[in-house]
Design a protein around this motif. Structure first.
Motif, PDB file in Angstrom:
ATOM      1  N   ASN A 152      61.158  78.044  23.110  1.00 40.80           N
ATOM      2  CA  ASN A 152      61.486  76.759  22.500  1.00 40.80           C
ATOM      3  C   ASN A 152      62.297  77.040  21.233  1.00 40.80           C
ATOM      4  OD1 ASN A 152      60.426  74.776  24.193  1.00 40.80           O
ATOM      5  ND2 ASN A 152      58.358  75.091  23.402  1.00 40.80           N
ATOM      6  N   GLY A 153      63.590  77.214  21.405  1.00 41.11           N
ATOM      7  CA  GLY A 153      64.437  77.609  20.292  1.00 41.11           C
ATOM      8  C   GLY A 153      65.095  76.467  19.547  1.00 41.11           C
ATOM      9  N   GLY A 154      64.934  75.233  20.043  1.00 39.35           N
ATOM     10  CA  GLY A 154      65.566  74.094  19.379  1.00 39.35           C
ATOM     11  C   GLY A 154      66.846  73.680  20.074  1.00 39.35           C
ATOM     12  N   ASP A 155      67.637  72.894  19.377  1.00 37.66           N
ATOM     13  CA  ASP A 155      68.831  72.306  19.990  1.00 37.66           C
ATOM     14  C   ASP A 155      70.131  73.037  19.652  1.00 37.66           C
ATOM     15  OD1 ASP A 155      69.204  71.567  17.362  1.00 37.66           O
ATOM     16  OD2 ASP A 155      69.238  69.413  17.742  1.00 37.66           O
ATOM     17  N   ALA A 156      70.041  74.239  19.123  1.00 36.11           N
ATOM     18  CA  ALA A 156      71.242  74.971  18.701  1.00 36.11           C
ATOM     19  C   ALA A 156      72.091  75.447  19.882  1.00 36.11           C
ATOM     20  CB  ALA A 156      70.858  76.171  17.838  1.00 36.11           C
ATOM     21  N   PHE A 157      71.475  75.715  21.031  1.00 32.61           N
ATOM     22  CA  PHE A 157      72.195  76.237  22.195  1.00 32.61           C
ATOM     23  C   PHE A 157      71.813  75.448  23.434  1.00 32.61           C
ATOM     24  CE2 PHE A 157      71.525  79.955  19.403  1.00 32.61           C
ATOM     25  CZ  PHE A 157      72.845  80.234  19.110  1.00 32.61           C
ATOM     26  N   ARG A 158      72.706  75.427  24.391  1.00 30.39           N
ATOM     27  CA  ARG A 158      72.473  74.784  25.678  1.00 30.39           C
ATOM     28  C   ARG A 158      72.694  75.809  26.779  1.00 30.39           C
ATOM     29  NH1 ARG A 158      69.874  71.313  23.624  1.00 30.39           N
ATOM     30  NH2 ARG A 158      70.736  69.432  22.728  1.00 30.39           N
ATOM     31  N   PRO A 159      71.873  75.750  27.836  1.00 29.32           N
ATOM     32  CA  PRO A 159      72.114  76.648  28.963  1.00 29.32           C
ATOM     33  C   PRO A 159      73.413  76.283  29.682  1.00 29.32           C
ATOM     34  CG  PRO A 159      70.214  75.220  29.381  1.00 29.32           C
ATOM     35  CD  PRO A 159      70.707  74.916  28.009  1.00 29.32           C
ATOM     36  N   SER A 160      73.935  77.242  30.428  1.00 31.54           N
ATOM     37  CA  SER A 160      75.186  77.070  31.161  1.00 31.54           C
ATOM     38  C   SER A 160      75.047  77.708  32.540  1.00 31.54           C
ATOM     39  CB  SER A 160      76.304  77.762  30.392  1.00 31.54           C
ATOM     40  OG  SER A 160      77.372  78.101  31.221  1.00 31.54           O
ATOM     41  N   PRO A 161      75.735  77.173  33.557  1.00 35.62           N
ATOM     42  CA  PRO A 161      75.723  77.827  34.871  1.00 35.62           C
ATOM     43  C   PRO A 161      76.347  79.221  34.859  1.00 35.62           C
ATOM     44  CG  PRO A 161      76.391  75.542  35.117  1.00 35.62           C
ATOM     45  CD  PRO A 161      76.360  75.848  33.623  1.00 35.62           C
ATOM     46  N   ALA A 162      76.953  79.619  33.733  1.00 39.82           N
ATOM     47  CA  ALA A 162      77.479  80.981  33.649  1.00 39.82           C
ATOM     48  C   ALA A 162      76.359  82.009  33.804  1.00 39.82           C
ATOM     49  CB  ALA A 162      78.206  81.190  32.324  1.00 39.82           C
ATOM     50  N   THR A 163      75.134  81.597  33.519  1.00 39.08           N
ATOM     51  CA  THR A 163      73.954  82.425  33.758  1.00 39.08           C
ATOM     52  C   THR A 163      73.035  81.634  34.667  1.00 39.08           C
ATOM     53  OG1 THR A 163      74.141  83.447  31.581  1.00 39.08           O
ATOM     54  CG2 THR A 163      72.012  83.610  32.685  1.00 39.08           C
ATOM     55  N   SER A 164      72.665  82.221  35.793  1.00 39.48           N
ATOM     56  CA  SER A 164      71.805  81.522  36.740  1.00 39.48           C
ATOM     57  C   SER A 164      70.687  82.448  37.204  1.00 39.48           C
ATOM     58  CB  SER A 164      72.614  81.039  37.947  1.00 39.48           C
ATOM     59  OG  SER A 164      73.140  82.144  38.656  1.00 39.48           O
ATOM     60  N   LEU A 165      69.679  81.835  37.777  1.00 39.09           N
ATOM     61  CA  LEU A 165      68.572  82.574  38.369  1.00 39.09           C
ATOM     62  C   LEU A 165      68.630  82.358  39.873  1.00 39.09           C
ATOM     63  CD1 LEU A 165      65.883  81.435  35.815  1.00 39.09           C
ATOM     64  CD2 LEU A 165      66.939  83.683  35.953  1.00 39.09           C
ATOM     65  N   MET A 166      68.554  83.433  40.646  1.00 38.60           N
ATOM     66  CA  MET A 166      68.597  83.321  42.098  1.00 38.60           C
ATOM     67  C   MET A 166      67.187  83.445  42.661  1.00 38.60           C
ATOM     68  SD  MET A 166      70.418  85.673  45.021  1.00 38.60           S
ATOM     69  CE  MET A 166      72.091  85.124  44.730  1.00 38.60           C
ATOM     70  N   ILE A 167      66.809  82.450  43.429  1.00 39.81           N
ATOM     71  CA  ILE A 167      65.555  82.493  44.167  1.00 39.81           C
ATOM     72  C   ILE A 167      65.907  82.794  45.612  1.00 39.81           C
ATOM     73  CG2 ILE A 167      63.552  81.155  44.933  1.00 39.81           C
ATOM     74  CD1 ILE A 167      63.604  81.798  41.916  1.00 39.81           C
ATOM     75  N   VAL A 168      65.455  83.910  46.135  1.00 38.81           N
ATOM     76  CA  VAL A 168      65.712  84.283  47.515  1.00 38.81           C
ATOM     77  C   VAL A 168      64.534  83.771  48.344  1.00 38.81           C
ATOM     78  CG1 VAL A 168      66.140  86.171  49.124  1.00 38.81           C
ATOM     79  CG2 VAL A 168      67.031  86.296  46.780  1.00 38.81           C
ATOM     80  N   THR A 169      64.848  82.819  49.224  1.00 38.48           N
ATOM     81  CA  THR A 169      63.809  82.167  50.019  1.00 38.48           C
ATOM     82  C   THR A 169      63.733  82.777  51.418  1.00 38.48           C
ATOM     83  OG1 THR A 169      65.414  80.457  50.659  1.00 38.48           O
ATOM     84  CG2 THR A 169      64.006  79.992  48.756  1.00 38.48           C
ATOM     85  N   GLY A 170      62.567  82.623  52.035  1.00 40.00           N
ATOM     86  CA  GLY A 170      62.342  83.235  53.336  1.00 40.00           C
ATOM     87  C   GLY A 170      62.762  82.390  54.519  1.00 40.00           C
ATOM     88  N   ASP A 171      62.717  81.082  54.380  1.00 39.34           N
ATOM     89  CA  ASP A 171      63.046  80.205  55.503  1.00 39.34           C
ATOM     90  C   ASP A 171      63.518  78.848  54.977  1.00 39.34           C
ATOM     91  OD1 ASP A 171      60.694  78.803  54.738  1.00 39.34           O
ATOM     92  OD2 ASP A 171      59.500  79.778  56.276  1.00 39.34           O
ATOM     93  N   GLN A 172      63.849  77.941  55.897  1.00 34.93           N
ATOM     94  CA  GLN A 172      64.379  76.645  55.480  1.00 34.93           C
ATOM     95  C   GLN A 172      63.336  75.809  54.761  1.00 34.93           C
ATOM     96  OE1 GLN A 172      67.800  75.890  56.054  1.00 34.93           O
ATOM     97  NE2 GLN A 172      67.288  74.480  54.402  1.00 34.93           N
TER      98      GLN A 172
END
Length: 157
Positions: A65-85
């Protein structure tokens, strides 16, 4: 002591809420600890949750919880590898709930602004196969949420 890579994701006061969403949405995820500020600080007051330690799909992650100084961007993403549909659909729907937004090729942004790639293992396997990669890539580029059956149809002989 050995080194370890631990992602740290930035939030504007809603890290605990995000952690609870991820723990419920993504298999292999759980909240480990809530860490409270020992005194007032620039983004909050004594006793506020300052960090959340958790595992997301088995990977240790810190939510700050760092405050409102920065916003996330899609330039950094997290990949969830799923097993099925079914798992793909469940993760996708949970991450989009309450204000998330869909992007192309299996990417989405959760309501906190963090980008995710919800990627079936089948897609990764097809993209790694020289004979199937072009068809899989073309099919993926037409998708928003990844559809495994449609990938298989596109790659069928």
């Amino acid at each position: 002591m050995s080194s370890a890579l631990r992602p740290c994701l930035w939030y504007d006061g809603d890290a605990e809420e995000a952690a609870r969403l991820y723990a419920g949405a993504i298999p292999g995820s759980r909240l480990l600890s809530l860490n409270r500020a020992p005194h007032d600080w620039p983004a909050g007051t004594k006793g506020d949750v300052i960090t959340v330690d958790m595992e997301v799909a088995g990977q240790r992650v810190m939510l700050l919880n760092g405050g409102d100084a920065f916003r996330p961007s899609p330039a950094t993403s997290l990949m969830i590898v799923t097993g099925d549909q079914e798992e793909t659909d469940r993760c996708w729907d949970a991450l989009l709930a309450d204000g998330g937004s869909a992007m192309a090729c299996g990417w989405c942004v959760d309501r906190f602004g963090h980008a995710w790639q919800v990627t079936p293992r089948r897609l990764l396997d097809l993209l790694a196969d020289e004979k199937q990669a072009a068809n899989a890539f073309a099919a993926m580029n037409e998708m928003v949420k990844i559809d495994i059956a449609a990938l298989d149809r596109a790659c069928a002989p």
